[in-house]
Scaffold this motif. Structure first.
Motif, PDB file in Angstrom:
ATOM      1  N   THR A  12       0.828  -1.203   0.000  1.00 18.27           N
ATOM      2  CA  THR A  12       0.000   0.000   0.000  1.00 18.27           C
ATOM      3  C   THR A  12       0.863   1.254   0.000  1.00 18.27           C
ATOM      4  N   ALA A  13       1.953   1.228   0.766  1.00 16.54           N
ATOM      5  CA  ALA A  13       2.865   2.378   0.783  1.00 16.54           C
ATOM      6  C   ALA A  13       3.484   2.605  -0.597  1.00 16.54           C
ATOM      7  N   THR A  16       0.828   4.090  -2.772  1.00 16.58           N
ATOM      8  CA  THR A  16       0.622   5.490  -2.390  1.00 16.58           C
ATOM      9  C   THR A  16       1.691   6.380  -3.001  1.00 16.58           C
ATOM     10  N   VAL A  20       1.011   9.342  -5.687  1.00 19.92           N
ATOM     11  CA  VAL A  20       1.427  10.727  -5.433  1.00 19.92           C
ATOM     12  C   VAL A  20       2.275  11.245  -6.591  1.00 19.92           C
ATOM     13  N   GLY A 141      -7.669   8.798  -6.547  1.00 20.95           N
ATOM     14  CA  GLY A 141      -6.505   8.234  -5.867  1.00 20.95           C
ATOM     15  C   GLY A 141      -6.877   7.521  -4.587  1.00 20.95           C
ATOM     16  N   VAL A 142      -7.767   8.131  -3.795  1.00 25.54           N
ATOM     17  CA  VAL A 142      -8.203   7.486  -2.541  1.00 25.54           C
ATOM     18  C   VAL A 142      -8.918   6.170  -2.830  1.00 25.54           C
ATOM     19  N   LEU A 145      -6.387   3.673  -3.932  1.00 24.79           N
ATOM     20  CA  LEU A 145      -5.569   3.247  -2.790  1.00 24.79           C
ATOM     21  C   LEU A 145      -6.320   2.243  -1.927  1.00 24.79           C
TER      22      LEU A 145
END
Length: 379
Positions: A12-13, A16, A20, A141-142, A145
């Motif tokens: 997930t990181a 993310t 970004v 994006g949310v 994610l």
């Protein structure tokens, strides 16, 4: 934190970070494109010869001598008289960023055929579109994610389950095999010890053979113990506190012999670290046993207190072969120095490294030529 959770968080990181970067690149490209469009509109509007509001909300002001003509509805204070005089005096086209009435404007002033034309565009023309784009991208994006996190969790569980089952089968096999081997090894050890007591009644070559059998039996028992720990090195979780000095004392005493002396020193009476006492004892046993195996006469164990407790284990043997330094803490690596003592399983340092990792510590070879291993444990 479980392996599944750790994999989910890491994936997930990563997603993310990628989101970004991608969303930031989209916004930057949009802003660059909007600025280029504004510049193009200003250049196109500067060709006009009459004051008016050009398409796209660009204001045109025309200077003919002392006459200044502005477009109807143009905000007051928008005319840049100073720049117009500079351009009329011979300066080249001038583009300026200005703030008028709390709003940002870009003004381009140019002279053509004795007439100065000044065109002004409000910079916020594209800000509303930019904000809407940013909002849409943020929502997308949310959502992406969240979907990535759920997918990562499901995939991590699917990937871990077969590995966990295979590892459990391996551990059961090693445990069962070790259990089956322990009984005959114990019986063999008992018989060799009984024979050793009667060595005075047998020829010298037979007595020597009995001694070799005794050493081989001990070596097999040691390898068996290493295999059991290697099958499941986790042991007791590090949930207490351990005094390294108190744990090291009995370990050193049990390994000291007439052939190899072990010198223990510490910078404090107590050097306490969080962890499991049995695991730390096994860790020190593995390090000291490895040093004893290769030492000529002496092994030095030095414990240093501090924010990070440090244990140095140094032997006076041939040291680590240069090719082994990078692989010394891998399983079944035994090539150290000129010779490898019998009965070496190659698991001792690997087990030490695993226990050290579980205690959030570090272990490394300090000096290969002197057999110097250094252990760091957080205090």
């Amino acid at each position: 934190m479980t392996v599944t959770t750790r994999l989910t968080v890491q994936f997930t990181a990563l997603i993310t970070l990628l989101l970004v970067i991608v969303l930031g690149a989209i916004l930057v490209l949009f802003k660059i494109g909007a600025d280029a469009t504004t510049e193009r509109d200003l250049r196109a509007a500067s060709r006009l010869t009459s004051a008016q509001i050009a398409p796209g909300g660009i204001f045109v002001t025309v200077f003919r001598g002392d006459t200044v003509t502005t477009a109807a509805g143009q905000p007051s204070g928008l005319v840049d008289q100073e720049t117009a005089r500079r351009v009329l005096g011979g300066a080249g086209p001038v583009t300026r960023e200005r703030v008028v009435g709390g709003r940002d404007y870009t003004t381009r002033t140019i002279r053509r055929d004795g007439v100065v034309v000044q065109v002004t565009a409000e910079d916020h023309r594209d800000e509303a579109t930019l904000r809407r784009l940013a909002s849409v991208l943020l929502l997308v994006g949310v959502a992406a994610l969240g979907l990535a996190a759920v997918t990562a969790h499901v995939m991590a569980r699917r990937a871990i389950v077969p590995m966990a089952e295979a590892l459990a089968v391996q551990r059961r096999f090693v445990a069962d095999a070790s259990h089956e081997l322990r009984s005959p090894l114990t019986l063999l050890s008992t018989r060799t010890q009984l024979l050793s007591r009667r060595r005075a009644d047998v020829p010298a070559d037979v007595a020597a053979g009995i001694d070799e059998m005794t050493r081989d039996t001990r070596a097999l028992t040691r390898i068996l113990d290493d295999l059991l720990i290697a099958a499941d090195p986790r042991g007791t979780p590090p949930d207490g506190v351990v005094d390294l000095v108190a744990v090291a004392g009995p370990v050193v005493a049990s390994m000291t012999s007439d052939d190899v002396a072990i010198v223990l020193s510490a910078t404090a009476d107590r050097v306490v670290v969080p962890g499991s006492a049995p695991a730390i004892e096994r860790l020190l046993t593995a390090l000291i046993a490895n040093a004893v195996d290769y030492a000529t006469t002496t092994v030095t164990v030095r414990i240093e207190a501090g924010r990070t407790a440090t244990v140095h284990v140094i032997d006076d043997g041939p040291g680590f072969a240069p090719a082994m330094v990078r692989h010394a803490f891998e399983p079944f690596v035994t090539d150290r120095g000129a010779e490898d003592p019998g009965g070496h399983s190659g698991l001792g340092l690997a087990i030490a490294a695993e226990i050290t990792h579980r205690h959030r510590g570090r272990i490394h070879i300090e000096a290969a030529a002197h057999g110097h291993v250094t252990l760091h444990l957080p205090g």
